[in-house]
Scaffold this motif. Sequence first.
Motif, PDB file in Angstrom:
ATOM      1  N   ALA A  26       0.656  -1.350  -0.044  1.00 18.16           N
ATOM      2  CA  ALA A  26       0.058   0.319  -0.082  1.00 18.16           C
ATOM      3  C   ALA A  26       0.715   1.293  -0.125  1.00 18.16           C
ATOM      4  CB  ALA A  26      -0.657  -0.058   2.030  1.00 18.16           C
ATOM      5  N   ARG A  27       0.329   2.291  -1.236  1.00 18.87           N
ATOM      6  CA  ARG A  27       1.241   3.358  -1.125  1.00 18.87           C
ATOM      7  C   ARG A  27       0.501   4.718  -0.528  1.00 18.87           C
ATOM      8  NH1 ARG A  27       5.967   2.236  -3.531  1.00 18.87           N
ATOM      9  NH2 ARG A  27       6.408   0.240  -4.255  1.00 18.87           N
ATOM     10  N   GLN A  28       1.706   6.155  -0.235  1.00 16.95           N
ATOM     11  CA  GLN A  28       0.746   7.191  -0.443  1.00 16.95           C
ATOM     12  C   GLN A  28       1.587   7.901  -1.137  1.00 16.95           C
ATOM     13  OE1 GLN A  28       0.604   8.124   3.700  1.00 16.95           O
ATOM     14  NE2 GLN A  28       2.994   7.230   3.956  1.00 16.95           N
ATOM     15  N   ASN A  29       0.705   9.211  -1.317  1.00 18.53           N
ATOM     16  CA  ASN A  29       1.665   9.911  -2.275  1.00 18.53           C
ATOM     17  C   ASN A  29       2.376  11.328  -0.853  1.00 18.53           C
ATOM     18  OD1 ASN A  29       1.943   9.006  -4.569  1.00 18.53           O
ATOM     19  ND2 ASN A  29       0.366  10.273  -5.872  1.00 18.53           N
ATOM     20  N   VAL A  30       2.915  11.557  -1.263  1.00 17.56           N
ATOM     21  CA  VAL A  30       3.364  12.376   0.549  1.00 17.56           C
ATOM     22  C   VAL A  30       3.589  14.137  -0.779  1.00 17.56           C
ATOM     23  CG1 VAL A  30       5.273  13.051   2.204  1.00 17.56           C
ATOM     24  CG2 VAL A  30       4.266  10.796   1.728  1.00 17.56           C
ATOM     25  N   GLY A  31       3.347  14.922  -0.609  1.00 16.98           N
ATOM     26  CA  GLY A  31       3.642  16.708  -0.927  1.00 16.98           C
ATOM     27  C   GLY A  31       4.544  17.554   0.025  1.00 16.98           C
ATOM     28  N   TYR A  32       5.588  17.959  -0.666  1.00 17.52           N
ATOM     29  CA  TYR A  32       6.503  18.525  -0.520  1.00 17.52           C
ATOM     30  C   TYR A  32       7.161  19.755  -1.591  1.00 17.52           C
ATOM     31  CZ  TYR A  32       7.975  14.142   2.388  1.00 17.52           C
ATOM     32  OH  TYR A  32       8.737  13.598   2.993  1.00 17.52           O
ATOM     33  N   ALA A  33       7.243  20.676  -0.632  1.00 20.37           N
ATOM     34  CA  ALA A  33       7.051  22.120  -1.068  1.00 20.37           C
ATOM     35  C   ALA A  33       8.979  22.889  -0.443  1.00 20.37           C
ATOM     36  CB  ALA A  33       6.090  22.888  -0.964  1.00 20.37           C
ATOM     37  N   CYS A  34       9.620  23.141  -2.072  1.00 25.26           N
ATOM     38  CA  CYS A  34      10.480  24.030  -1.505  1.00 25.26           C
ATOM     39  C   CYS A  34      10.050  25.663  -1.376  1.00 25.26           C
ATOM     40  CB  CYS A  34      12.456  22.923  -2.221  1.00 25.26           C
ATOM     41  SG  CYS A  34      11.723  24.462  -3.829  1.00 25.26           S
ATOM     42  N   PRO A  35      11.654  26.059  -1.520  1.00 26.92           N
ATOM     43  CA  PRO A  35      11.430  27.354  -0.273  1.00 26.92           C
ATOM     44  C   PRO A  35      11.524  28.018  -1.717  1.00 26.92           C
ATOM     45  CG  PRO A  35      13.393  26.684   0.473  1.00 26.92           C
ATOM     46  CD  PRO A  35      13.246  25.702   0.289  1.00 26.92           C
ATOM     47  N   GLY A  37       9.906  27.342  -4.809  1.00 32.98           N
ATOM     48  CA  GLY A  37       8.434  27.191  -5.423  1.00 32.98           C
ATOM     49  C   GLY A  37       8.172  26.583  -5.774  1.00 32.98           C
ATOM     50  N   HIS A  38       9.057  25.404  -6.333  1.00 33.52           N
ATOM     51  CA  HIS A  38       9.110  24.238  -6.331  1.00 33.52           C
ATOM     52  C   HIS A  38       7.769  23.189  -5.546  1.00 33.52           C
ATOM     53  CE1 HIS A  38      12.621  24.652  -8.328  1.00 33.52           C
ATOM     54  NE2 HIS A  38      11.984  25.504  -8.880  1.00 33.52           N
ATOM     55  N   GLU A  39       6.824  22.228  -6.179  1.00 34.35           N
ATOM     56  CA  GLU A  39       6.380  21.729  -5.330  1.00 34.35           C
ATOM     57  C   GLU A  39       5.824  19.742  -6.266  1.00 34.35           C
ATOM     58  OE1 GLU A  39       2.546  22.972  -4.640  1.00 34.35           O
ATOM     59  OE2 GLU A  39       3.157  24.598  -3.281  1.00 34.35           O
ATOM     60  N   PHE A  40       6.457  19.036  -5.271  1.00 37.91           N
ATOM     61  CA  PHE A  40       6.305  17.990  -5.674  1.00 37.91           C
ATOM     62  C   PHE A  40       5.579  16.539  -5.444  1.00 37.91           C
ATOM     63  CE2 PHE A  40      10.556  18.769  -3.260  1.00 37.91           C
ATOM     64  CZ  PHE A  40      10.628  17.461  -2.997  1.00 37.91           C
ATOM     65  N   GLU A  41       5.164  15.942  -5.331  1.00 36.71           N
ATOM     66  CA  GLU A  41       5.337  14.261  -4.812  1.00 36.71           C
ATOM     67  C   GLU A  41       6.250  13.123  -4.901  1.00 36.71           C
ATOM     68  OE1 GLU A  41       1.293  13.422  -5.247  1.00 36.71           O
ATOM     69  OE2 GLU A  41       0.082  15.144  -4.082  1.00 36.71           O
ATOM     70  N   VAL A  42       6.208  12.421  -3.091  1.00 38.28           N
ATOM     71  CA  VAL A  42       7.297  11.150  -3.796  1.00 38.28           C
ATOM     72  C   VAL A  42       5.982  10.065  -2.822  1.00 38.28           C
ATOM     73  CG1 VAL A  42       8.940  10.331  -2.530  1.00 38.28           C
ATOM     74  CG2 VAL A  42       9.025  12.508  -2.755  1.00 38.28           C
ATOM     75  N   PRO A  43       6.075   8.903  -4.033  1.00 36.88           N
ATOM     76  CA  PRO A  43       5.350   7.501  -3.450  1.00 36.88           C
ATOM     77  C   PRO A  43       6.666   6.966  -2.394  1.00 36.88           C
ATOM     78  CG  PRO A  43       6.109   7.364  -5.727  1.00 36.88           C
ATOM     79  CD  PRO A  43       6.430   9.148  -5.411  1.00 36.88           C
ATOM     80  N   MET A  44       5.616   6.595  -0.788  1.00 37.47           N
ATOM     81  CA  MET A  44       5.858   6.270   0.166  1.00 37.47           C
ATOM     82  C   MET A  44       5.280   5.021   0.302  1.00 37.47           C
ATOM     83  SD  MET A  44       7.666   9.149   2.446  1.00 37.47           S
ATOM     84  CE  MET A  44       8.530  10.053   1.464  1.00 37.47           C
ATOM     85  N   SER A  45       5.991   3.802   1.418  1.00 39.44           N
ATOM     86  CA  SER A  45       4.902   2.902   1.940  1.00 39.44           C
ATOM     87  C   SER A  45       3.396   3.274   2.970  1.00 39.44           C
ATOM     88  CB  SER A  45       5.592   2.114   2.155  1.00 39.44           C
ATOM     89  OG  SER A  45       4.752   1.032   2.858  1.00 39.44           O
ATOM     90  N   VAL A  46       2.873   3.336   3.037  1.00 37.40           N
ATOM     91  CA  VAL A  46       1.960   3.716   3.979  1.00 37.40           C
ATOM     92  C   VAL A  46       2.239   3.652   5.402  1.00 37.40           C
ATOM     93  CG1 VAL A  46      -0.603   3.160   5.358  1.00 37.40           C
ATOM     94  CG2 VAL A  46      -0.052   3.334   2.821  1.00 37.40           C
ATOM     95  N   GLU A  47       3.054   2.227   5.582  1.00 39.11           N
ATOM     96  CA  GLU A  47       3.725   2.042   6.994  1.00 39.11           C
ATOM     97  C   GLU A  47       5.429   3.178   7.095  1.00 39.11           C
ATOM     98  OE1 GLU A  47       5.114  -2.117   6.404  1.00 39.11           O
ATOM     99  OE2 GLU A  47       2.646  -3.066   7.108  1.00 39.11           O
ATOM    100  N   ALA A  48       5.590   3.354   6.514  1.00 37.45           N
ATOM    101  CA  ALA A  48       6.614   4.496   6.554  1.00 37.45           C
ATOM    102  C   ALA A  48       6.753   5.413   7.382  1.00 37.45           C
ATOM    103  CB  ALA A  48       7.226   4.482   5.322  1.00 37.45           C
ATOM    104  N   ASP A  49       8.007   5.764   7.973  1.00 35.83           N
ATOM    105  CA  ASP A  49       8.170   6.971   8.767  1.00 35.83           C
ATOM    106  C   ASP A  49       8.177   8.000   7.710  1.00 35.83           C
ATOM    107  OD1 ASP A  49       7.613   6.024  11.108  1.00 35.83           O
ATOM    108  OD2 ASP A  49       9.866   6.059  11.422  1.00 35.83           O
TER     109      ASP A  49
END
Length: 127
Positions: A26-35, A37-49
Amino acid sequence: MGERTLRGARLGGQSFEDERGIEFAARQNVGYACPQGHEFEVPMSVEADVPAVWECPRCGAEALNRDGLTKEAKVEKPVRTHWDMLLERRSIKELEEILTERLELLRGGEIGPAHLHRPSKKKAKSA
């Protein structure tokens, strides 16, 4: 010789395994935004910290998690100097005694480089 040759696929070729019967994690997409102005998502496991900071793939800056996770402050240890470690093993009185002993040996010419030894007092011979 033709019967003994190895047959194979080209480098970087396709895999011969198929994906039937494989159950993906099972995966989730985690969103990040840099200073910048770039925004991107990283797929990670649901169980991951999920980390609070991720390196931006476009500029390399530290991008912060859009979900509001904050970066944990690291506990910094005070710098231990050589003197601090020495005082853990010996007292000031012991150190002064050792220093006195070593100075006596050095001045007596028993230890240390030859150019630091004081010339011994020899009586001048009369001719």
